[in-house]
Write an enzyme that holds these catalytic residues in place. Sequence first.
Site, PDB file in Angstrom:
ATOM      1  N   LEU A   1       0.891  -1.404   0.085  1.00 20.79           N
ATOM      2  CA  LEU A   1      -0.004  -0.140   0.189  1.00 20.79           C
ATOM      3  C   LEU A   1       0.861   1.318   0.037  1.00 20.79           C
ATOM      4  O   LEU A   1       1.746   1.467   0.834  1.00 20.79           O
ATOM      5  CB  LEU A   1      -1.028   0.124   1.333  1.00 20.79           C
ATOM      6  CG  LEU A   1      -1.861   1.042   1.219  1.00 20.79           C
ATOM      7  CD1 LEU A   1      -2.749   1.105   0.097  1.00 20.79           C
ATOM      8  CD2 LEU A   1      -2.724   0.875   2.708  1.00 20.79           C
ATOM      9  N   ASP A   2       0.567   2.208  -1.056  1.00 18.07           N
ATOM     10  CA  ASP A   2       1.257   3.463  -1.062  1.00 18.07           C
ATOM     11  C   ASP A   2       2.861   3.417  -1.203  1.00 18.07           C
ATOM     12  O   ASP A   2       3.392   4.046  -0.859  1.00 18.07           O
ATOM     13  CB  ASP A   2       0.993   4.345   0.092  1.00 18.07           C
ATOM     14  CG  ASP A   2      -0.558   4.886   0.125  1.00 18.07           C
ATOM     15  OD1 ASP A   2      -1.117   4.636  -1.009  1.00 18.07           O
ATOM     16  OD2 ASP A   2      -0.961   4.990   1.259  1.00 18.07           O
ATOM     17  N   GLU A   3       3.295   2.094  -1.829  1.00 13.98           N
ATOM     18  CA  GLU A   3       4.794   2.113  -1.858  1.00 13.98           C
ATOM     19  C   GLU A   3       5.231   1.593  -3.101  1.00 13.98           C
ATOM     20  O   GLU A   3       6.216   1.192  -3.470  1.00 13.98           O
ATOM     21  CB  GLU A   3       5.192   1.054  -1.047  1.00 13.98           C
ATOM     22  CG  GLU A   3       5.094   1.462   0.495  1.00 13.98           C
ATOM     23  CD  GLU A   3       5.844   0.532   1.523  1.00 13.98           C
ATOM     24  OE1 GLU A   3       6.585  -0.302   1.068  1.00 13.98           O
ATOM     25  OE2 GLU A   3       5.462   0.672   2.764  1.00 13.98           O
TER      26      GLU A   3
END
Length: 282
Positions: A225-227
């Site tokens: 997530l969000d990486e």
Amino acid sequence: MPTAVLLISCADQPGLVHAVADFVLSQSGNIVHAEQHIDPESGIFFQRVEFQVVGEPDVARLTSAFAPTADRFGMTFSARLSDDRPRVAVLASTQPHCLADLLARWRSGELPAEIVAVLSNHADHADLAAFHRVPYHHLPVTPGARDAQEAEVMRVLAGYDTELVVMARYMQILGPAILAAYPSRIINIHHSFLPAFVGARPYHQAQKRGVKLVGATAHYATAELDEGPIIAQDVTPVSHRDSVDDLVRKGRDLEKVVLARAVRAHVEHRTLVFGNKTIVFG
């Protein structure tokens, strides 16, 4: 006149630029833009070449013709025409700013793509989509039916032959099935300069810490997530005089610009994903 674009990556070695230029010449082509980069740590060569060709450009023919050169140097490559307009579906929730901006840029001809549908877990933006004459699909997320909702999202995306998915402040976490169906073809916008201030209420966190910059990050969505690989980022200065509302307003302005910049880079065939990095050609 439409041009052809080659995106290339391979181990760095002598003769790569010459071989690509020689191929373009063999097609009676004329290079109008070329850019290359070597990653010093891995020794990988990246190149984007845009060129005019004689006659009607044909991606299948160019792909077949370039294959022997690619095989000789162990290249991974893709070809596309500059007038190709990728089919884009936009996912949104309640916040309208990124969706409205993308639709306006597309309708004005600034975004070289075809927005084929808007999907949302809320009904809020039906009128906005109708104004731009884009089909709108309200697919609510109800308790206990998340998997069914995502299956319907995937069905709708497949029905439009979607090539790129844009999460325009879509406040749902995408599951592994949809991520696997669109690898490096889902762009998300994050409301901070990653990795700072992840999670809930980022501008409240930023204001409490007294930051002097707020930012926005557009990246490819992955299972982490969000990486995912970052495509575009930007920041704007803030001060102790700015309230949380001021930070939110400035952040939303950035989110619109950064997301549009990332989408444009993708649809113009200017991005190459390498590990967890993205090579973005100018």
